[in-house]
Design a protein around this motif. Sequence first.
Motif, PDB file in Angstrom:
ATOM      1  N   ARG A 153       0.660  -1.087   0.132  1.00  0.00           N
ATOM      2  CA  ARG A 153      -0.061  -0.088   0.144  1.00  0.00           C
ATOM      3  C   ARG A 153       0.990   1.175   0.099  1.00  0.00           C
ATOM      4  NH1 ARG A 153      -5.282  -1.171   3.669  1.00  0.00           N
ATOM      5  NH2 ARG A 153      -6.590  -2.464   2.152  1.00  0.00           N
ATOM      6  N   ALA A 154       2.036   1.246   0.640  1.00  0.00           N
ATOM      7  CA  ALA A 154       2.924   2.433   0.667  1.00  0.00           C
ATOM      8  C   ALA A 154       3.441   2.532  -0.453  1.00  0.00           C
ATOM      9  CB  ALA A 154       3.915   2.104   1.770  1.00  0.00           C
ATOM     10  N   VAL A 155       3.739   1.472  -1.209  1.00  0.00           N
ATOM     11  CA  VAL A 155       4.418   1.671  -2.616  1.00  0.00           C
ATOM     12  C   VAL A 155       3.204   2.024  -3.678  1.00  0.00           C
ATOM     13  CG1 VAL A 155       5.199   0.166  -4.769  1.00  0.00           C
ATOM     14  CG2 VAL A 155       5.906  -0.236  -2.402  1.00  0.00           C
ATOM     15  N   ALA A 156       2.166   1.659  -3.532  1.00  0.00           N
ATOM     16  CA  ALA A 156       0.969   2.202  -4.417  1.00  0.00           C
ATOM     17  C   ALA A 156       0.887   3.549  -4.313  1.00  0.00           C
ATOM     18  CB  ALA A 156      -0.200   1.437  -4.197  1.00  0.00           C
ATOM     19  N   ALA A 157       0.658   4.251  -2.995  1.00  0.00           N
ATOM     20  CA  ALA A 157       0.632   5.453  -2.641  1.00  0.00           C
ATOM     21  C   ALA A 157       1.730   6.321  -3.231  1.00  0.00           C
ATOM     22  CB  ALA A 157       0.120   5.518  -1.276  1.00  0.00           C
ATOM     23  N   TRP A 158       2.787   5.898  -2.999  1.00  0.00           N
ATOM     24  CA  TRP A 158       4.174   6.775  -3.474  1.00  0.00           C
ATOM     25  C   TRP A 158       4.283   6.762  -5.188  1.00  0.00           C
ATOM     26  CZ3 TRP A 158       8.142   3.334  -5.447  1.00  0.00           C
ATOM     27  CH2 TRP A 158       9.402   3.934  -6.011  1.00  0.00           C
ATOM     28  N   TRP A 159       3.844   5.444  -5.883  1.00  0.00           N
ATOM     29  CA  TRP A 159       3.958   5.374  -7.113  1.00  0.00           C
ATOM     30  C   TRP A 159       3.047   6.059  -8.079  1.00  0.00           C
ATOM     31  CZ3 TRP A 159       8.296   3.820  -9.932  1.00  0.00           C
ATOM     32  CH2 TRP A 159       8.023   3.686 -11.047  1.00  0.00           C
ATOM     33  N   SER A 160       1.738   6.117  -7.304  1.00  0.00           N
ATOM     34  CA  SER A 160       0.656   6.621  -8.051  1.00  0.00           C
ATOM     35  C   SER A 160       0.692   8.219  -7.999  1.00  0.00           C
ATOM     36  CB  SER A 160      -0.852   5.964  -7.812  1.00  0.00           C
ATOM     37  OG  SER A 160      -1.018   6.207  -6.129  1.00  0.00           O
ATOM     38  N   GLY A 161       1.347   8.617  -6.863  1.00  0.00           N
ATOM     39  CA  GLY A 161       1.408  10.080  -6.780  1.00  0.00           C
ATOM     40  C   GLY A 161       2.372  10.613  -7.349  1.00  0.00           C
ATOM     41  N   ALA A 162       3.492   9.854  -7.819  1.00  0.00           N
ATOM     42  CA  ALA A 162       4.636  10.423  -8.488  1.00  0.00           C
ATOM     43  C   ALA A 162       5.252  11.445  -7.526  1.00  0.00           C
ATOM     44  CB  ALA A 162       4.369  11.139  -9.755  1.00  0.00           C
ATOM     45  N   ARG A 163       5.514  11.047  -6.332  1.00  0.00           N
ATOM     46  CA  ARG A 163       5.885  11.898  -5.444  1.00  0.00           C
ATOM     47  C   ARG A 163       7.221  11.644  -4.861  1.00  0.00           C
ATOM     48  NH1 ARG A 163       1.792  14.115  -1.786  1.00  0.00           N
ATOM     49  NH2 ARG A 163       3.650  14.869  -0.620  1.00  0.00           N
ATOM     50  N   CYS A 164       8.108  12.643  -4.662  1.00  0.00           N
ATOM     51  CA  CYS A 164       9.469  12.381  -4.173  1.00  0.00           C
ATOM     52  C   CYS A 164       9.486  11.734  -2.558  1.00  0.00           C
ATOM     53  CB  CYS A 164      10.208  13.482  -4.331  1.00  0.00           C
ATOM     54  SG  CYS A 164      10.538  14.184  -5.936  1.00  0.00           S
ATOM     55  N   ALA A 165      10.324  10.971  -2.409  1.00  0.00           N
ATOM     56  CA  ALA A 165      10.581  10.360  -0.933  1.00  0.00           C
ATOM     57  C   ALA A 165      12.084  10.579  -0.488  1.00  0.00           C
ATOM     58  CB  ALA A 165      10.328   9.217  -1.229  1.00  0.00           C
ATOM     59  N   PRO A 166      12.158  10.977   0.940  1.00  0.00           N
ATOM     60  CA  PRO A 166      13.684  10.965   1.217  1.00  0.00           C
ATOM     61  C   PRO A 166      14.170   9.820   1.518  1.00  0.00           C
ATOM     62  CG  PRO A 166      11.891  11.137   2.979  1.00  0.00           C
ATOM     63  CD  PRO A 166      11.065  11.068   1.871  1.00  0.00           C
ATOM     64  N   ALA A 167      15.477   9.963   1.598  1.00  0.00           N
ATOM     65  CA  ALA A 167      16.489   8.887   1.889  1.00  0.00           C
ATOM     66  C   ALA A 167      16.149   8.437   3.305  1.00  0.00           C
ATOM     67  CB  ALA A 167      18.030   9.112   1.270  1.00  0.00           C
ATOM     68  N   PRO A 168      16.399   7.503   3.729  1.00  0.00           N
ATOM     69  CA  PRO A 168      16.184   7.126   5.250  1.00  0.00           C
ATOM     70  C   PRO A 168      17.590   7.273   5.967  1.00  0.00           C
ATOM     71  CG  PRO A 168      16.893   5.044   3.922  1.00  0.00           C
ATOM     72  CD  PRO A 168      16.623   6.032   2.868  1.00  0.00           C
ATOM     73  N   ALA A 169      17.643   7.296   7.048  1.00  0.00           N
ATOM     74  CA  ALA A 169      18.625   8.014   7.936  1.00  0.00           C
ATOM     75  C   ALA A 169      20.238   6.919   7.557  1.00  0.00           C
ATOM     76  CB  ALA A 169      18.212   8.047   9.581  1.00  0.00           C
ATOM     77  N   GLY A 170      20.986   7.406   8.460  1.00  0.00           N
ATOM     78  CA  GLY A 170      22.383   6.642   8.131  1.00  0.00           C
ATOM     79  C   GLY A 170      22.279   5.232   8.587  1.00  0.00           C
ATOM     80  N   PRO A 171      21.761   4.735   9.584  1.00  0.00           N
ATOM     81  CA  PRO A 171      22.027   3.367  10.130  1.00  0.00           C
ATOM     82  C   PRO A 171      21.363   2.458   9.003  1.00  0.00           C
ATOM     83  CG  PRO A 171      21.413   4.724  11.921  1.00  0.00           C
ATOM     84  CD  PRO A 171      21.470   5.523  10.807  1.00  0.00           C
ATOM     85  N   ALA A 172      20.021   2.882   8.296  1.00  0.00           N
ATOM     86  CA  ALA A 172      19.378   2.228   7.323  1.00  0.00           C
ATOM     87  C   ALA A 172      20.285   2.028   6.050  1.00  0.00           C
ATOM     88  CB  ALA A 172      18.102   2.874   6.960  1.00  0.00           C
ATOM     89  N   GLN A 173      21.187   3.363   5.723  1.00  0.00           N
ATOM     90  CA  GLN A 173      21.823   3.191   4.620  1.00  0.00           C
ATOM     91  C   GLN A 173      23.039   2.250   4.720  1.00  0.00           C
ATOM     92  OE1 GLN A 173      21.501   4.867   1.839  1.00  0.00           O
ATOM     93  NE2 GLN A 173      19.786   6.394   2.473  1.00  0.00           N
ATOM     94  N   ALA A 174      23.592   1.904   6.039  1.00  0.00           N
ATOM     95  CA  ALA A 174      24.478   0.844   6.191  1.00  0.00           C
ATOM     96  C   ALA A 174      23.894  -0.619   5.519  1.00  0.00           C
ATOM     97  CB  ALA A 174      25.121   0.806   7.620  1.00  0.00           C
ATOM     98  N   ALA A 175      22.738  -0.728   5.637  1.00  0.00           N
ATOM     99  CA  ALA A 175      22.126  -2.020   5.236  1.00  0.00           C
ATOM    100  C   ALA A 175      22.355  -2.293   3.696  1.00  0.00           C
ATOM    101  CB  ALA A 175      20.998  -2.297   5.559  1.00  0.00           C
TER     102      ALA A 175
END
Length: 360
Positions: A153-175
Amino acid sequence: MTRSMPAGSTYDAALDALAAACDEVFLLPSASRGVVLVGATLRDPSRFGAGPEPLHAGGRGRSPEDARRGCLEELAERLILRAAGPAAWAPAETRRTADDRISHSGADGQGTAATATAMPCPIAPGGLGRASACAADPDTALQRARLELAERRAVAAWWSGARCAPAPAGPAQAALAEVFPPGPFGRRRWLLDLSPGADGTVIAALSTTSGGRGLVGGFAAAHTPEAAARRASEELCQMEAAAAMAWQRRGPEGAGALAPADRLWLARLEAPCPDWLAPDDTGTALPAEPASSGVVTRHLGLPGWPFHVVALSGAGGPPGPGLDDTGAAIAARAPVTRAVHAPAGEAGAATPLGTSRGRR
Protein backbone atom coordinates in the motif's frame (compact mmCIF):
# COMPACT_ATOMS: atom_id res chain seq x y z
CA MET A 1 -4.06 -34.30 -6.43
CA THR A 2 -0.78 -35.57 -5.03
CA ARG A 3 -0.98 -37.80 -2.01
CA SER A 4 -1.03 -36.18 1.41
CA MET A 5 1.90 -36.09 3.77
CA PRO A 6 1.93 -38.78 6.47
CA ALA A 7 0.03 -37.76 9.60
CA GLY A 8 2.19 -35.77 11.99
CA SER A 9 4.73 -34.76 9.34
CA THR A 10 6.76 -31.72 10.25
CA TYR A 11 6.79 -28.48 8.29
CA ASP A 12 10.42 -29.05 7.28
CA ALA A 13 9.58 -32.55 6.04
CA ALA A 14 6.77 -31.07 3.94
CA LEU A 15 9.17 -28.54 2.41
CA ASP A 16 11.58 -31.38 1.58
CA ALA A 17 8.75 -33.35 -0.05
CA LEU A 18 7.76 -30.30 -2.09
CA ALA A 19 11.39 -29.90 -3.20
CA ALA A 20 11.43 -33.55 -4.27
CA ALA A 21 8.31 -32.92 -6.38
CA CYS A 22 10.00 -30.04 -8.22
CA ASP A 23 11.63 -30.53 -11.58
CA GLU A 24 14.57 -28.44 -10.41
CA VAL A 25 15.77 -26.48 -7.40
CA PHE A 26 18.84 -24.44 -8.27
CA LEU A 27 21.18 -21.66 -7.23
CA LEU A 28 20.96 -18.32 -9.06
CA PRO A 29 23.77 -15.82 -9.69
CA SER A 30 23.81 -13.11 -7.04
CA ALA A 31 25.23 -9.59 -7.25
CA SER A 32 25.95 -9.74 -3.51
CA ARG A 33 28.41 -11.92 -1.66
CA GLY A 34 26.10 -11.86 1.35
CA VAL A 35 22.84 -12.91 -0.34
CA VAL A 36 22.21 -16.42 -1.66
CA LEU A 37 19.48 -16.84 -4.30
CA VAL A 38 17.60 -20.09 -5.00
CA GLY A 39 15.00 -20.82 -7.68
CA ALA A 40 12.57 -23.70 -8.19
CA THR A 41 10.40 -24.94 -11.06
CA LEU A 42 7.35 -27.18 -10.84
CA ARG A 43 6.27 -27.97 -14.38
CA ASP A 44 3.11 -29.93 -13.51
CA PRO A 45 1.27 -28.29 -10.58
CA SER A 46 -1.88 -30.24 -11.50
CA ARG A 47 -0.62 -32.94 -9.14
CA PHE A 48 -1.50 -30.46 -6.38
CA GLY A 49 -4.79 -29.34 -7.90
CA ALA A 50 -3.20 -26.11 -9.13
CA GLY A 51 -3.74 -26.35 -12.89
CA PRO A 52 -1.40 -27.31 -15.72
CA GLU A 53 0.66 -24.12 -16.09
CA PRO A 54 4.21 -24.41 -14.67
CA LEU A 55 5.01 -22.60 -11.45
CA HIS A 56 8.26 -20.84 -10.62
CA ALA A 57 9.44 -19.49 -7.29
CA GLY A 58 12.51 -17.82 -5.85
CA GLY A 59 13.97 -17.29 -2.43
CA ARG A 60 16.82 -15.41 -0.84
CA GLY A 61 18.77 -15.71 2.38
CA ARG A 62 22.13 -15.34 4.03
CA SER A 63 22.77 -19.07 3.62
CA PRO A 64 21.77 -21.66 1.00
CA GLU A 65 19.48 -23.28 3.58
CA ASP A 66 17.62 -20.04 4.31
CA ALA A 67 17.28 -19.22 0.60
CA ARG A 68 16.00 -22.72 -0.18
CA ARG A 69 13.45 -22.51 2.62
CA GLY A 70 12.19 -19.13 1.41
CA CYS A 71 11.95 -20.41 -2.16
CA LEU A 72 9.93 -23.48 -1.18
CA GLU A 73 7.63 -21.43 1.06
CA GLU A 74 6.94 -19.13 -1.88
CA LEU A 75 6.26 -22.13 -4.11
CA ALA A 76 3.84 -23.60 -1.54
CA GLU A 77 2.12 -20.21 -1.28
CA ARG A 78 1.70 -19.96 -5.06
CA LEU A 79 0.40 -23.51 -5.28
CA ILE A 80 -2.22 -22.88 -2.63
CA LEU A 81 -3.31 -19.52 -4.05
CA ARG A 82 -3.65 -20.96 -7.55
CA ALA A 83 -5.59 -23.96 -6.27
CA ALA A 84 -7.94 -21.62 -4.41
CA GLY A 85 -8.46 -19.46 -7.50
CA PRO A 86 -10.40 -16.17 -7.28
CA ALA A 87 -11.90 -17.27 -3.96
CA ALA A 88 -8.55 -16.46 -2.32
CA TRP A 89 -9.17 -12.74 -2.72
CA ALA A 90 -11.88 -10.19 -2.06
CA PRO A 91 -13.61 -8.97 -5.25
CA ALA A 92 -12.25 -5.86 -6.94
CA GLU A 93 -14.02 -3.72 -9.52
CA THR A 94 -11.95 -1.92 -12.15
CA ARG A 95 -13.37 -0.21 -15.21
CA ARG A 96 -11.66 1.45 -18.17
CA THR A 97 -13.17 4.72 -19.41
CA ALA A 98 -13.59 5.76 -23.02
CA ASP A 99 -10.59 8.11 -23.03
CA ASP A 100 -8.27 5.27 -21.94
CA ARG A 101 -8.05 6.56 -18.41
CA ILE A 102 -8.39 4.16 -15.52
CA SER A 103 -11.10 4.53 -12.90
CA HIS A 104 -11.15 2.43 -9.74
CA SER A 105 -14.32 2.11 -7.69
CA GLY A 106 -13.56 1.66 -4.01
CA ALA A 107 -15.80 0.77 -1.12
CA ASP A 108 -16.75 4.44 -0.69
CA GLY A 109 -17.83 4.74 -4.33
CA GLN A 110 -15.17 7.34 -5.08
CA GLY A 111 -13.23 6.89 -8.32
CA THR A 112 -9.81 8.18 -9.30
CA ALA A 113 -8.45 8.64 -12.79
CA ALA A 114 -5.33 10.12 -14.36
CA THR A 115 -3.06 9.68 -17.34
CA ALA A 116 -0.77 6.65 -17.54
CA THR A 117 2.99 7.11 -17.56
CA ALA A 118 5.40 5.05 -19.64
CA MET A 119 7.12 3.39 -16.66
CA PRO A 120 5.39 0.32 -15.19
CA CYS A 121 5.34 0.12 -11.41
CA PRO A 122 8.17 -2.01 -9.94
CA ILE A 123 5.53 -4.21 -8.30
CA ALA A 124 2.98 -5.83 -10.61
CA PRO A 125 -0.21 -3.85 -9.99
CA GLY A 126 -2.37 -6.90 -9.42
CA GLY A 127 -0.47 -7.42 -6.17
CA LEU A 128 -0.56 -3.87 -4.83
CA GLY A 129 -3.91 -4.15 -3.05
CA ARG A 130 -3.34 -7.59 -1.60
CA ALA A 131 -0.74 -9.69 0.16
CA SER A 132 -0.16 -13.28 1.17
CA ALA A 133 2.33 -15.37 3.09
CA CYS A 134 3.05 -19.00 3.90
CA ALA A 135 4.35 -20.27 7.24
CA ALA A 136 4.25 -23.22 9.59
CA ASP A 137 1.46 -21.65 11.66
CA PRO A 138 -1.36 -19.20 10.92
CA ASP A 139 -0.15 -16.49 13.32
CA THR A 140 3.26 -16.23 11.63
CA ALA A 141 1.66 -16.26 8.19
CA LEU A 142 -0.73 -13.47 9.24
CA GLN A 143 2.10 -11.33 10.62
CA ARG A 144 4.11 -11.70 7.41
CA ALA A 145 1.09 -10.94 5.23
CA ARG A 146 0.27 -7.79 7.22
CA LEU A 147 3.78 -6.44 6.74
CA GLU A 148 3.60 -7.22 3.02
CA LEU A 149 0.26 -5.44 2.71
CA ALA A 150 1.62 -2.35 4.50
CA GLU A 151 4.58 -2.41 2.10
CA ARG A 152 2.43 -2.71 -1.01
CA ARG A 153 0.00 0.00 0.00
CA ALA A 154 2.89 2.36 0.68
CA VAL A 155 4.39 1.55 -2.74
CA ALA A 156 1.02 2.13 -4.43
CA ALA A 157 0.54 5.51 -2.75
CA TRP A 158 4.10 6.61 -3.57
CA TRP A 159 4.08 5.46 -7.19
CA SER A 160 0.59 6.59 -8.13
CA GLY A 161 1.23 10.02 -6.61
CA ALA A 162 4.58 10.43 -8.42
CA ARG A 163 5.90 11.89 -5.18
CA CYS A 164 9.52 12.36 -4.17
CA ALA A 165 10.57 10.52 -1.03
CA PRO A 166 13.50 11.11 1.32
CA ALA A 167 16.43 8.80 1.87
CA PRO A 168 16.35 6.94 5.20
CA ALA A 169 18.72 7.83 8.01
CA GLY A 170 22.34 6.66 8.15
CA PRO A 171 21.91 3.34 10.02
CA ALA A 172 19.48 2.14 7.36
CA GLN A 173 21.88 3.20 4.60
CA ALA A 174 24.49 0.88 6.06
CA ALA A 175 22.27 -2.09 5.19
CA LEU A 176 22.48 -1.29 1.48
CA ALA A 177 26.27 -1.05 1.64
CA GLU A 178 26.38 -4.37 3.48
CA VAL A 179 24.39 -6.15 0.77
CA PHE A 180 26.10 -4.37 -2.15
CA PRO A 181 29.68 -3.37 -1.27
CA PRO A 182 30.90 -0.44 -3.40
CA GLY A 183 32.66 -1.41 -6.62
CA PRO A 184 34.06 0.31 -9.72
CA PHE A 185 31.35 -1.01 -12.04
CA GLY A 186 27.76 -2.14 -11.91
CA ARG A 187 24.43 -0.53 -11.15
CA ARG A 188 23.58 2.58 -9.17
CA ARG A 189 21.59 1.75 -6.03
CA TRP A 190 19.82 3.87 -3.42
CA LEU A 191 17.16 3.73 -0.70
CA LEU A 192 13.93 5.68 -0.18
CA ASP A 193 11.81 5.91 2.96
CA LEU A 194 8.16 5.36 2.00
CA SER A 195 6.91 5.53 5.59
CA PRO A 196 4.75 5.87 7.51
CA GLY A 197 3.50 2.32 7.17
CA ALA A 198 0.81 1.02 9.47
CA ASP A 199 2.98 -1.74 10.91
CA GLY A 200 6.43 -0.17 10.74
CA THR A 201 8.87 1.41 8.32
CA VAL A 202 8.55 0.84 4.56
CA ILE A 203 11.79 1.10 2.56
CA ALA A 204 12.34 1.00 -1.20
CA ALA A 205 15.70 -0.17 -2.57
CA LEU A 206 16.07 0.93 -6.20
CA SER A 207 18.71 0.55 -8.88
CA THR A 208 19.31 1.73 -12.44
CA THR A 209 22.11 1.78 -14.96
CA SER A 210 24.39 4.80 -15.08
CA GLY A 211 22.16 6.21 -17.82
CA GLY A 212 19.05 6.15 -15.65
CA ARG A 213 17.36 3.15 -17.26
CA GLY A 214 16.74 -0.44 -16.27
CA LEU A 215 14.80 0.30 -13.08
CA VAL A 216 14.63 -2.57 -10.59
CA GLY A 217 13.14 -2.31 -7.11
CA GLY A 218 13.04 -4.20 -3.85
CA PHE A 219 10.62 -3.26 -1.07
CA ALA A 220 10.07 -4.24 2.54
CA ALA A 221 8.17 -3.28 5.66
CA ALA A 222 9.59 -4.01 9.09
CA HIS A 223 9.38 -2.72 12.64
CA THR A 224 12.68 -0.82 12.35
CA PRO A 225 14.22 1.17 9.48
CA GLU A 226 17.38 -0.95 9.62
CA ALA A 227 15.49 -4.23 9.25
CA ALA A 228 13.32 -2.84 6.44
CA ALA A 229 16.41 -1.54 4.61
CA ARG A 230 18.17 -4.88 4.90
CA ARG A 231 15.17 -6.82 3.61
CA ALA A 232 14.53 -4.36 0.78
CA SER A 233 18.20 -4.52 -0.27
CA GLU A 234 18.11 -8.32 -0.26
CA GLU A 235 14.94 -8.28 -2.34
CA LEU A 236 16.59 -5.85 -4.77
CA CYS A 237 19.37 -8.40 -5.23
CA GLN A 238 16.75 -11.06 -6.01
CA MET A 239 14.83 -8.79 -8.40
CA GLU A 240 18.00 -7.84 -10.29
CA ALA A 241 18.59 -11.55 -10.91
CA ALA A 242 14.97 -11.95 -12.09
CA ALA A 243 15.36 -8.97 -14.43
CA ALA A 244 18.54 -10.44 -15.89
CA MET A 245 16.77 -13.73 -16.56
CA ALA A 246 13.87 -11.94 -18.29
CA TRP A 247 16.34 -10.01 -20.45
CA GLN A 248 18.11 -13.24 -21.44
CA ARG A 249 14.81 -14.89 -22.39
CA ARG A 250 14.03 -12.30 -25.07
CA GLY A 251 15.43 -14.42 -27.88
CA PRO A 252 15.27 -13.47 -31.58
CA GLU A 253 11.47 -13.12 -31.46
CA GLY A 254 11.69 -10.15 -29.09
CA ALA A 255 9.29 -9.31 -26.28
CA GLY A 256 6.19 -10.51 -28.13
CA ALA A 257 7.05 -14.17 -27.50
CA LEU A 258 7.56 -13.69 -23.75
CA ALA A 259 5.17 -14.35 -20.90
CA PRO A 260 3.33 -11.26 -19.56
CA ALA A 261 5.54 -11.07 -16.47
CA ASP A 262 8.69 -11.02 -18.60
CA ARG A 263 7.19 -8.36 -20.89
CA LEU A 264 6.62 -6.18 -17.84
CA TRP A 265 10.26 -6.66 -16.86
CA LEU A 266 11.40 -5.53 -20.30
CA ALA A 267 9.12 -2.49 -20.21
CA ARG A 268 10.69 -1.43 -16.92
CA LEU A 269 14.22 -2.12 -18.14
CA GLU A 270 13.86 -0.14 -21.35
CA ALA A 271 11.96 2.91 -20.08
CA PRO A 272 13.74 6.02 -18.77
CA CYS A 273 13.23 6.66 -15.09
CA PRO A 274 11.22 9.68 -13.89
CA ASP A 275 13.20 12.19 -11.87
CA TRP A 276 11.07 11.83 -8.74
CA LEU A 277 12.66 8.44 -8.08
CA ALA A 278 15.82 10.18 -6.87
CA PRO A 279 16.05 10.77 -3.10
CA ASP A 280 14.74 14.16 -2.01
CA ASP A 281 15.06 15.09 1.64
CA THR A 282 12.39 17.75 1.18
CA GLY A 283 9.91 15.19 -0.16
CA THR A 284 7.31 13.40 1.91
CA ALA A 285 5.92 10.09 0.70
CA LEU A 286 2.18 9.63 0.64
CA PRO A 287 1.03 7.87 3.82
CA ALA A 288 -0.08 4.28 3.47
CA GLU A 289 -3.54 3.18 4.47
CA PRO A 290 -3.64 1.27 7.76
CA ALA A 291 -3.10 -2.38 6.94
CA SER A 292 -6.16 -3.28 9.02
CA SER A 293 -8.50 -0.92 7.14
CA GLY A 294 -11.16 -2.66 5.04
CA VAL A 295 -9.15 -5.87 4.73
CA VAL A 296 -10.59 -9.32 4.09
CA THR A 297 -8.53 -12.14 5.63
CA ARG A 298 -8.67 -15.67 4.25
CA HIS A 299 -6.86 -18.71 5.67
CA LEU A 300 -5.93 -21.28 3.03
CA GLY A 301 -4.12 -24.60 2.91
CA LEU A 302 -3.36 -27.69 0.89
CA PRO A 303 -5.26 -30.76 2.15
CA GLY A 304 -2.96 -33.11 3.99
CA TRP A 305 0.00 -30.70 4.01
CA PRO A 306 1.09 -28.59 7.02
CA PHE A 307 1.24 -25.31 5.08
CA HIS A 308 -0.67 -22.27 6.34
CA VAL A 309 -1.30 -19.44 3.88
CA VAL A 310 -2.98 -16.15 4.80
CA ALA A 311 -4.35 -13.99 1.97
CA LEU A 312 -5.23 -10.34 2.68
CA SER A 313 -7.13 -8.14 0.24
CA GLY A 314 -9.15 -4.95 0.26
CA ALA A 315 -12.89 -5.43 0.49
CA GLY A 316 -14.26 -4.28 -2.85
CA GLY A 317 -11.28 -2.06 -3.55
CA PRO A 318 -9.02 -1.89 -6.62
CA PRO A 319 -5.72 -3.74 -7.02
CA GLY A 320 -3.95 -0.54 -6.00
CA PRO A 321 -4.77 3.17 -6.01
CA GLY A 322 -4.18 4.74 -9.39
CA LEU A 323 -2.79 1.63 -11.09
CA ASP A 324 -4.28 -0.33 -13.95
CA ASP A 325 -4.13 -4.06 -14.59
CA THR A 326 -1.45 -3.88 -17.28
CA GLY A 327 1.31 -2.44 -15.12
CA ALA A 328 1.14 1.18 -16.25
CA ALA A 329 1.55 3.70 -13.47
CA ILE A 330 -1.13 6.35 -13.17
CA ALA A 331 0.23 9.75 -12.19
CA ALA A 332 -1.42 13.12 -11.72
CA ARG A 333 1.24 14.78 -13.85
CA ALA A 334 3.37 13.75 -16.80
CA PRO A 335 6.71 12.28 -15.70
CA VAL A 336 10.03 13.99 -16.29
CA THR A 337 12.26 11.39 -17.87
CA ARG A 338 15.75 12.66 -17.28
CA ALA A 339 18.23 10.15 -15.89
CA VAL A 340 18.57 9.76 -12.16
CA HIS A 341 21.86 9.14 -10.36
CA ALA A 342 23.99 9.30 -13.51
CA PRO A 343 27.69 9.18 -12.58
CA ALA A 344 30.50 10.54 -14.71
CA GLY A 345 31.05 7.34 -16.65
CA GLU A 346 31.19 3.58 -16.55
CA ALA A 347 33.25 1.15 -18.57
CA GLY A 348 31.90 -1.93 -20.27
CA ALA A 349 29.17 -2.64 -22.79
CA ALA A 350 25.92 -0.94 -21.81
CA THR A 351 22.69 -2.93 -21.50
CA PRO A 352 19.43 -2.15 -19.67
CA LEU A 353 20.88 -4.12 -16.76
CA GLY A 354 24.20 -2.29 -16.53
CA THR A 355 27.65 -3.08 -17.80
CA SER A 356 28.66 -6.44 -19.17
CA ARG A 357 31.51 -6.76 -16.70
CA GLY A 358 32.30 -5.79 -13.17
CA ARG A 359 29.40 -7.65 -11.56
CA ARG A 360 30.41 -8.97 -8.17
